[in-house]
Design a protein around this motif. Sequence first.
Motif, PDB file in Angstrom:
ATOM      1  N   GLN A 101      51.078  44.921 -12.452  1.00  0.00           N
ATOM      2  CA  GLN A 101      52.706  44.817 -12.289  1.00  0.00           C
ATOM      3  C   GLN A 101      53.290  43.758 -11.472  1.00  0.00           C
ATOM      4  OE1 GLN A 101      54.272  47.374 -13.379  1.00  0.00           O
ATOM      5  NE2 GLN A 101      52.501  48.525 -13.952  1.00  0.00           N
ATOM      6  N   PHE A 108      56.695  42.171 -11.088  1.00  0.00           N
ATOM      7  CA  PHE A 108      57.578  43.327 -11.480  1.00  0.00           C
ATOM      8  C   PHE A 108      59.199  43.184 -11.060  1.00  0.00           C
ATOM      9  CE2 PHE A 108      59.792  47.551 -10.895  1.00  0.00           C
ATOM     10  CZ  PHE A 108      59.243  47.989 -11.974  1.00  0.00           C
ATOM     11  N   GLU A 127      67.195  50.633 -20.548  1.00  0.00           N
ATOM     12  CA  GLU A 127      65.811  50.907 -20.083  1.00  0.00           C
ATOM     13  C   GLU A 127      65.072  49.899 -19.255  1.00  0.00           C
ATOM     14  OE1 GLU A 127      64.224  51.852 -23.974  1.00  0.00           O
ATOM     15  OE2 GLU A 127      65.658  53.426 -24.399  1.00  0.00           O
ATOM     16  N   PHE A 128      64.265  50.415 -18.538  1.00  0.00           N
ATOM     17  CA  PHE A 128      63.571  49.502 -17.721  1.00  0.00           C
ATOM     18  C   PHE A 128      62.307  50.166 -17.158  1.00  0.00           C
ATOM     19  CE2 PHE A 128      61.560  46.398 -14.915  1.00  0.00           C
ATOM     20  CZ  PHE A 128      61.665  45.122 -15.679  1.00  0.00           C
ATOM     21  N   GLN A 129      61.100  49.766 -17.215  1.00  0.00           N
ATOM     22  CA  GLN A 129      60.112  50.484 -16.669  1.00  0.00           C
ATOM     23  C   GLN A 129      60.094  50.669 -15.342  1.00  0.00           C
ATOM     24  OE1 GLN A 129      56.272  48.099 -17.006  1.00  0.00           O
ATOM     25  NE2 GLN A 129      54.906  49.963 -16.164  1.00  0.00           N
ATOM     26  N   GLN A 130      59.696  51.986 -14.998  1.00  0.00           N
ATOM     27  CA  GLN A 130      59.739  52.311 -13.337  1.00  0.00           C
ATOM     28  C   GLN A 130      58.334  52.073 -12.841  1.00  0.00           C
ATOM     29  OE1 GLN A 130      59.977  56.566 -11.505  1.00  0.00           O
ATOM     30  NE2 GLN A 130      61.933  55.569 -11.299  1.00  0.00           N
ATOM     31  N   LEU A 131      58.276  51.351 -11.570  1.00  0.00           N
ATOM     32  CA  LEU A 131      57.021  51.246 -11.039  1.00  0.00           C
ATOM     33  C   LEU A 131      56.235  52.285 -10.717  1.00  0.00           C
ATOM     34  CD1 LEU A 131      55.378  48.612  -9.871  1.00  0.00           C
ATOM     35  CD2 LEU A 131      56.398  49.383  -7.608  1.00  0.00           C
ATOM     36  N   PRO A 132      55.051  52.318 -11.168  1.00  0.00           N
ATOM     37  CA  PRO A 132      54.174  53.476 -10.916  1.00  0.00           C
ATOM     38  C   PRO A 132      53.915  53.694  -9.067  1.00  0.00           C
ATOM     39  CG  PRO A 132      53.121  52.569 -12.648  1.00  0.00           C
ATOM     40  CD  PRO A 132      54.400  51.619 -12.139  1.00  0.00           C
TER      41      PRO A 132
END
Length: 207
Positions: free
Chosen positions: A56, A59, A17-22
């Motif tokens: 971010q 990032f 899992e890794f946060q997706q850049l908005p």
Amino acid sequence: MIKKPTGYDEAAAYTGEFQQLPKGKYVCVIKRVATQKSKNGNEQFVILYDIAEGDQKGFYQKMFDNDKSQNPSGAKWRGVFKQNMEGKGLSWFKGIITSIERSNNFTFQWDRDDNEKTLNGKKFGGIFRRRQYEAENGNRPIVTELWQIRSLAGLSEAEVPEDELLPEGPGAGSQQAQANAAPPSMVDGNGFMNIPEGAGDEGIPFL
């Protein structure tokens, strides 16, 4: 009984899992610049970048550090933007250089040894959109990609495009649908080419 493996407590927990850049507008910083030949033999301008300010910030550095902790020899820098420098891509390439020059109040010196290094640390405005594409396995993931490079001054007036989603139903096989289904690393009619965040193993190792 399940026995705890040796080194379990010290190991990083890899969940995939890794946060997706908005999507949105970001101030970006250039980490490295290079040129290379595309598979079609076109000269390409390649920027490795990161987010320079805001929530971010860093990032792609964080993403790279996470990847490197799991796969030290195969980690890729994910913040990569490619632009063809010839033919239809020439005007877009000039626009990128002009935006970087205006953002940093400097003039790029052409035809000098190692002049690409003068771009390291320079900032630019980035417009990021979300785009859906069809993967080889038939899945349709949505990725965030650097869509356009602008000057910092022009960033505030820029608009973030709506999500580009693949069509559903009978029209999905149309010519336009097939074009939209191309992986994000493909070149479009304007010579624009990029590799979006989250597109898999494509990218350039950050050395």
